[in-house]
Design a protein around this motif. Structure first.
Motif, PDB file in Angstrom:
ATOM      1  N   PHE A  46     -52.522  13.272  59.125  1.00  0.00           N
ATOM      2  CA  PHE A  46     -53.941  13.176  58.773  1.00  0.00           C
ATOM      3  C   PHE A  46     -54.624  14.543  58.835  1.00  0.00           C
ATOM      4  O   PHE A  46     -55.417  14.897  57.957  1.00  0.00           O
ATOM      5  N   ALA A  47     -54.286  15.323  59.861  1.00  0.00           N
ATOM      6  CA  ALA A  47     -54.927  16.632  60.051  1.00  0.00           C
ATOM      7  C   ALA A  47     -54.374  17.682  59.089  1.00  0.00           C
ATOM      8  O   ALA A  47     -54.888  18.791  59.001  1.00  0.00           O
ATOM      9  N   MET A  89     -51.156  11.434  63.355  1.00  0.00           N
ATOM     10  CA  MET A  89     -52.298  12.334  63.548  1.00  0.00           C
ATOM     11  C   MET A  89     -52.037  13.677  62.863  1.00  0.00           C
ATOM     12  O   MET A  89     -52.926  14.253  62.256  1.00  0.00           O
ATOM     13  N   MET A 129     -59.251  11.826  65.257  1.00  0.00           N
ATOM     14  CA  MET A 129     -57.806  11.704  64.947  1.00  0.00           C
ATOM     15  C   MET A 129     -57.136  10.725  65.890  1.00  0.00           C
ATOM     16  O   MET A 129     -56.303   9.905  65.500  1.00  0.00           O
ATOM     17  N   TYR A 174     -57.630  19.894  59.109  1.00  0.00           N
ATOM     18  CA  TYR A 174     -58.202  20.120  60.443  1.00  0.00           C
ATOM     19  C   TYR A 174     -57.369  21.137  61.224  1.00  0.00           C
ATOM     20  O   TYR A 174     -57.500  21.252  62.428  1.00  0.00           O
ATOM     21  N   THR A 220     -60.614  15.919  67.034  1.00  0.00           N
ATOM     22  CA  THR A 220     -59.424  15.404  67.730  1.00  0.00           C
ATOM     23  C   THR A 220     -59.696  13.997  68.277  1.00  0.00           C
ATOM     24  O   THR A 220     -58.790  13.164  68.306  1.00  0.00           O
ATOM     25  N   GLY A 275     -55.802   7.347  64.569  1.00  0.00           N
ATOM     26  CA  GLY A 275     -54.348   7.288  64.705  1.00  0.00           C
ATOM     27  C   GLY A 275     -53.892   6.088  65.512  1.00  0.00           C
ATOM     28  O   GLY A 275     -52.820   5.526  65.288  1.00  0.00           O
TER      29      GLY A 275
END
Ligand SMILES: Cc1ncc(COP(=O)(O)O)c(C=O)c1O
Length: 370
Positions: free
Chosen positions: A206-207, A203, A62, A227, A59, A66
């Motif tokens: 991306f995750a 974010m 991210m 993620y 996190t 981000g």
């Protein structure tokens, strides 16, 4: 030996929510329970959006990526923290700049931050160490003046408040950990909070393998990752969040009992908690012990059955990855940090989770160990 309550704690609520997930066809991150937990936790901390993930290290990555932080950028971080605070900066290709902490708050020193700002500085990432909070007013004022992003590594501060506003709601974004030893846990887990909708969307994409809402699940707009927090974790965290206020109240009350029993004993300087911190998660009870007595003290406290750790063995920049020069970093003068390494310790929050008699026994054992 003092018998302290165990950790983690669960009851029928975790079991019921886990059973709900197990009875569903979706145990992974797409179960609505995950989004529901994200919303609940973001609202609890005072942010608009929450993006959960498998732990509080990814996190951080991210959040940094981000926010557009990468190669060529520097991020100012405290010289004292768990390694993720720095390694996440390194992993996104940026350079951590290590600054000193204040003499007794265990938190980043605003003057040291000011002195560390250079042409490549893009962000300041504060860590709220142990549950108390860094000087957010001063740090945010510096960031505003110098056009820097303010980010929070809030891994320790579920429920903590500065002047009535919750940790993780101050900067552009914040990162929390739900690892096994944290005050809310599913064994592993993490979440980034922000009130910036576009950042939250970046974010989340991306995750979630570079996906975007409104497209098929086989459309990937960037080389993301998986993620996603599982629904099993979200089930446990939902129950943990429901219990958090009561546990914070218990630890707060027990800290008062501890202090009463500790009385006028001398030898330890406890963490200085700014008046602005009106609520503390009490993740760690932090102290410093002068005159070289720290290690023996910690052994005696441990022998009494109380979890006590003689701090980190080195500042973040003393880790081999940075000390060797393999991972670039910049190190500002850190005299306070160096002193903490030799004399600081922490006591785990389980020590504040017992009844009145247990808490008094803990305080007496601490006094006896000095
Ligand atoms: C300040 C801080 N940041 C980040 C992390 C990383 O969290 P996780 O263990 O969930 O990856 C931790 C640790 O445990 C931490 O203490």
């Amino acid at each position: 030996m003092i018998e302290l309550p165990g950790w983690p704690i669960s009851d029928a609520r975790e079991t019921a929510l886990l059973q709900e997930v197990l009875a569903s066809p979706q145990w992974g991150g797409f179960n609505p329970l995950v989004a529901k937990f994200e919303e609940a936790f973001a609202a609890y901390q005072g942010a608009a959006f929450g993006v959960s993930a498998v732990n509080g290290t990814v996190t951080l990555e991210m959040m940094l990526a981000g926010a557009g932080i990468g190669p060529g950028d520097e991020v100012i971080v405290p010289a004292i923290s768990f390694v993720s605070t720095a390694s996440a900066v390194t992993r996104v290709g940026a350079v951590p700049v290590f600054v000193d902490i204040e003499p007794y708050s265990f938190n980043m020193c605003p003057e040291a931050v000011w002195a560390a700002i250079g042409p490549a500085t893009k962000a300041v990432m504060a860590v709220h160490f142990g549950g108390s909070m860094a000087e957010v007013d001063s740090l945010m004022a510096i960031c505003e003046k110098r056009g820097l992003l303010f980010l929070e590594d809030a891994a320790h501060t579920q429920g903590s408040e500065w002047k009535g506003k919750r940790a993780g709601s101050f900067g552009l974004a914040s990162s929390f950990s739900f690892q096994n030893g944290k005050v809310m846990t599913a064994g592993e887990g993490g979440i980034v909070l922000t009130s910036d909708e576009a950042l939250a969307a970046r974010m989340r994409s991306f995750a979630n393998q570079g996906r975007r809402p409104g497209y098929s699940s086989f459309h990937h707009f960037e080389a993301g990752n998986n993620y996603r927090l599982s629904a099993l974790h979200a089930a446990v965290l939902t129950a943990q969040l429901e219990r958090l206020d009561g546990q914070i109240a218990l630890r707060t009350a027990n800290w008062a009992v501890f202090q009463e029993e500790y009385g006028t004993a001398s030898g330890i300087t406890w963490q200085q908690i700014p008046k602005a911190v009106n609520r503390n998660s009490w993740y760690l009870v932090l102290g410093r012990m002068a005159n070289g007595g720290r290690d023996g003290f910690c052994s005696r406290v441990q022998a009494a059955g109380i979890p006590c750790t003689p701090f980190y063995p080195h500042p973040l920049y003393g880790n081999p990855m940075y000390a060797s020069g393999d991972s670039p970093c910049r190190v500002m003068p850190c005299p306070n940090t160096e002193a903490y390494i030799g004399d600081a310790f922490w006591i785990g929050f389980r020590a504040l989770m017992g009844d009145d008699a247990t808490t008094r026994a803990v305080a007496r054992a601490v006094v006896a160990a000095i």
